[in-house]
Design an enzyme around this catalytic site. Sequence first.
Site, PDB file in Angstrom:
ATOM      1  N   GLU A  58      -0.095   8.922   9.434  1.00 12.72           N
ATOM      2  CA  GLU A  58       0.605   8.216   8.343  1.00 12.72           C
ATOM      3  C   GLU A  58      -0.692   9.224   7.074  1.00 12.72           C
ATOM      4  O   GLU A  58       0.665   9.001   5.498  1.00 12.72           O
ATOM      5  CB  GLU A  58       0.995   7.120   8.390  1.00 12.72           C
ATOM      6  CG  GLU A  58       1.581   6.717   7.026  1.00 12.72           C
ATOM      7  CD  GLU A  58       2.261   5.190   6.898  1.00 12.72           C
ATOM      8  OE1 GLU A  58       2.356   4.458   8.355  1.00 12.72           O
ATOM      9  OE2 GLU A  58       2.669   4.027   6.551  1.00 12.72           O
ATOM     10  N   ARG A  81       8.347   6.559   5.402  1.00 13.34           N
ATOM     11  CA  ARG A  81       7.360   7.435   5.074  1.00 13.34           C
ATOM     12  C   ARG A  81       7.623   8.761   4.895  1.00 13.34           C
ATOM     13  O   ARG A  81       6.676   9.880   4.992  1.00 13.34           O
ATOM     14  CB  ARG A  81       6.160   6.969   5.665  1.00 13.34           C
ATOM     15  CG  ARG A  81       4.977   5.691   6.168  1.00 13.34           C
ATOM     16  CD  ARG A  81       5.137   5.520   4.468  1.00 13.34           C
ATOM     17  NE  ARG A  81       6.173   4.152   4.259  1.00 13.34           N
ATOM     18  CZ  ARG A  81       6.256   3.121   5.054  1.00 13.34           C
ATOM     19  NH1 ARG A  81       5.582   2.614   5.857  1.00 13.34           N
ATOM     20  NH2 ARG A  81       7.366   2.456   4.045  1.00 13.34           N
ATOM     21  N   SER A 123      -1.968   1.276   7.215  1.00 14.50           N
ATOM     22  CA  SER A 123      -2.102   2.102   8.637  1.00 14.50           C
ATOM     23  C   SER A 123      -2.423   3.494   9.539  1.00 14.50           C
ATOM     24  O   SER A 123      -2.093   4.203   8.072  1.00 14.50           O
ATOM     25  CB  SER A 123      -0.270   1.371   9.218  1.00 14.50           C
ATOM     26  OG  SER A 123      -0.017   1.259   8.811  1.00 14.50           O
TER      27      SER A 123
HETATM   28  C1  FAD Z   1      -4.644  -1.823   2.720  1.00 11.47           C
HETATM   29  C2  FAD Z   1      -3.392  -1.043   2.630  1.00 11.47           C
HETATM   30  C3  FAD Z   1      -2.170  -1.435   3.227  1.00 11.47           C
HETATM   31  C4  FAD Z   1      -0.759  -0.252   3.454  1.00 11.47           C
HETATM   32  N1  FAD Z   1       0.424  -1.246   3.792  1.00 11.47           N
HETATM   33  C5  FAD Z   1       0.880   0.124   2.993  1.00 11.47           C
HETATM   34  C6  FAD Z   1       2.778  -0.489   3.395  1.00 11.47           C
HETATM   35  O1  FAD Z   1       2.583  -1.472   3.827  1.00 11.47           O
HETATM   36  N2  FAD Z   1       3.140   0.570   3.330  1.00 11.47           N
HETATM   37  C7  FAD Z   1       3.250   1.817   2.542  1.00 11.47           C
HETATM   38  O2  FAD Z   1       3.925   2.722   2.476  1.00 11.47           O
HETATM   39  N3  FAD Z   1       1.880   1.985   2.530  1.00 11.47           N
HETATM   40  C8  FAD Z   1       0.446   1.302   2.664  1.00 11.47           C
HETATM   41  N4  FAD Z   1      -0.329   1.514   2.884  1.00 11.47           N
HETATM   42  C9  FAD Z   1      -0.549   3.393   2.071  1.00 11.47           C
HETATM   43  C10 FAD Z   1      -0.556   3.166   0.176  1.00 11.47           C
HETATM   44  O3  FAD Z   1       1.230   3.211   0.098  1.00 11.47           O
HETATM   45  C11 FAD Z   1      -0.625   4.094  -0.408  1.00 11.47           C
HETATM   46  O4  FAD Z   1      -2.336   4.364  -0.005  1.00 11.47           O
HETATM   47  C12 FAD Z   1       0.073   4.661  -1.719  1.00 11.47           C
HETATM   48  O5  FAD Z   1       1.390   4.206  -1.980  1.00 11.47           O
HETATM   49  C13 FAD Z   1      -0.634   5.826  -2.318  1.00 11.47           C
HETATM   50  O6  FAD Z   1      -0.491   5.868  -3.803  1.00 11.47           O
HETATM   51  P1  FAD Z   1      -1.400   6.457  -4.621  1.00 11.47           P
HETATM   52  O7  FAD Z   1      -1.566   5.891  -5.582  1.00 11.47           O
HETATM   53  O8  FAD Z   1      -3.118   5.739  -4.096  1.00 11.47           O
HETATM   54  O9  FAD Z   1      -1.241   7.612  -4.197  1.00 11.47           O
HETATM   55  P2  FAD Z   1      -2.977   8.441  -3.506  1.00 11.47           P
HETATM   56  O10 FAD Z   1      -3.452   8.049  -2.125  1.00 11.47           O
HETATM   57  O11 FAD Z   1      -3.939   9.695  -4.623  1.00 11.47           O
HETATM   58  O12 FAD Z   1      -2.160   9.860  -2.897  1.00 11.47           O
HETATM   59  C14 FAD Z   1      -1.118   9.644  -1.890  1.00 11.47           C
HETATM   60  C15 FAD Z   1      -0.311  11.087  -1.752  1.00 11.47           C
HETATM   61  O13 FAD Z   1       0.589  10.953  -2.621  1.00 11.47           O
HETATM   62  C16 FAD Z   1       0.612  12.150  -3.890  1.00 11.47           C
HETATM   63  N5  FAD Z   1       1.004  11.348  -4.996  1.00 11.47           N
HETATM   64  C17 FAD Z   1       0.101  10.635  -5.945  1.00 11.47           C
HETATM   65  N6  FAD Z   1       0.748   9.877  -6.774  1.00 11.47           N
HETATM   66  C18 FAD Z   1       1.689  11.603  -6.971  1.00 11.47           C
HETATM   67  C19 FAD Z   1       2.571  11.487  -8.401  1.00 11.47           C
HETATM   68  N7  FAD Z   1       2.476  11.087  -9.298  1.00 11.47           N
HETATM   69  N8  FAD Z   1       4.201  12.324  -7.289  1.00 11.47           N
HETATM   70  C20 FAD Z   1       3.807  12.476  -6.891  1.00 11.47           C
HETATM   71  N9  FAD Z   1       2.999  13.242  -5.662  1.00 11.47           N
HETATM   72  C21 FAD Z   1       2.275  12.077  -6.111  1.00 11.47           C
HETATM   73  C22 FAD Z   1      -0.676  12.558  -3.595  1.00 11.47           C
HETATM   74  O14 FAD Z   1      -1.058  14.060  -3.649  1.00 11.47           O
HETATM   75  C23 FAD Z   1      -0.935  12.520  -2.124  1.00 11.47           C
HETATM   76  O15 FAD Z   1      -0.241  12.967  -1.616  1.00 11.47           O
HETATM   77  C24 FAD Z   1      -1.083   0.738   2.421  1.00 11.47           C
HETATM   78  C25 FAD Z   1      -3.308   1.389   1.763  1.00 11.47           C
HETATM   79  C26 FAD Z   1      -3.682   0.574   2.132  1.00 11.47           C
HETATM   80  C27 FAD Z   1      -5.059   0.839   1.799  1.00 11.47           C
END
Ligand code: FAD
Length: 199
Positions: free
Chosen positions: A191, A72, A121
């Site tokens: 996280e 992460r 998480s």
């Molecule tokens: C039920 C559940 C299970 C999950 N299980 C896992 C797991 O097993 N492993 C794991 O690693 N994660 C897990 N997650 C977390 C998940 O990885 C993150 O919620 C997701 O990766 C974030 O992506 P997003 O596009 O929704 O970004 P957002 O939630 O919109 O943003 C997250 C962060 O990324 C940044 N960001 C978004 N897009 C970009 C971009 N294009 N360039 C630069 N920065 C950017 C944002 O500024 C912010 O800081 C889980 C989440 C949930 C809800």
Amino acid sequence: MLLARLVNEALKSSFAGLECCVGIPGTVGGAISMDAGTRHEWIGRAVRDLVVLDPGRGLRRYEGSEIEWGYRHTSLGPSEIVLEATFELESGVKEAIGREMDDRLRRRRQSQPAGKATCGSVFRNPGDRSSGELIESCGLKGFRVGGAQVSEVHSNFIVNVGGASAADVVAVMRHVHDEVLARQGVDLQPEVKLLGFAS
Ligand SMILES: Cc1cc2nc3c(=O)[nH]c(=O)nc-3n(C[C@H](O)[C@H](O)[C@H](O)COP(=O)(O)OP(=O)(O)OC[C@H]3O[C@@H](n4cnc5c(N)ncnc54)[C@H](O)[C@@H]3O)c2cc1C
């Protein structure tokens, strides 16, 4: 692009290397910025190169090897926005890749509160220890503030059991953090990112 679509496209084309991302919600850009995956494997390992936009500075291309990838964590700057990513995957056998993805999805559904409103998480696992086990050992399973509750299925998840506000979730996080520190001497680090609250 949704991460699920990328994972699915890899499977359809019999490419191995993204199995650790199966079942993770969100976009490819979000996953790269968080280096999403499991505790021991993450998406960054499959990145060959990236194009990012740093507002005010312009576009920049990175080789995947120029970036520090970890649990992460990446060395990308907080203002750098991922616009493009190229992945280097291995040719594999579609049925084997599909079986591996199904197994991982099954394990995820058994061990996590599937289908419930959560943000994934909440705390990073400290070293070799499990945040979920530490939280459970403090008797916090089911601990609740308003509509936010420590999951009965996995203690490192907070579930919205009805009408939870962000303040409820943060109150649960703070209580869990303080109890684990007081009883186990472990300073759990989130996280998830908090917006609008001091971390
Ligand atoms: C039920 C559940 C299970 C999950 N299980 C896992 C797991 O097993 N492993 C794991 O690693 N994660 C897990 N997650 C977390 C998940 O990885 C993150 O919620 C997701 O990766 C974030 O992506 P997003 O596009 O929704 O970004 P957002 O939630 O919109 O943003 C997250 C962060 O990324 C940044 N960001 C978004 N897009 C970009 C971009 N294009 N360039 C630069 N920065 C950017 C944002 O500024 C912010 O800081 C889980 C989440 C949930 C809800």
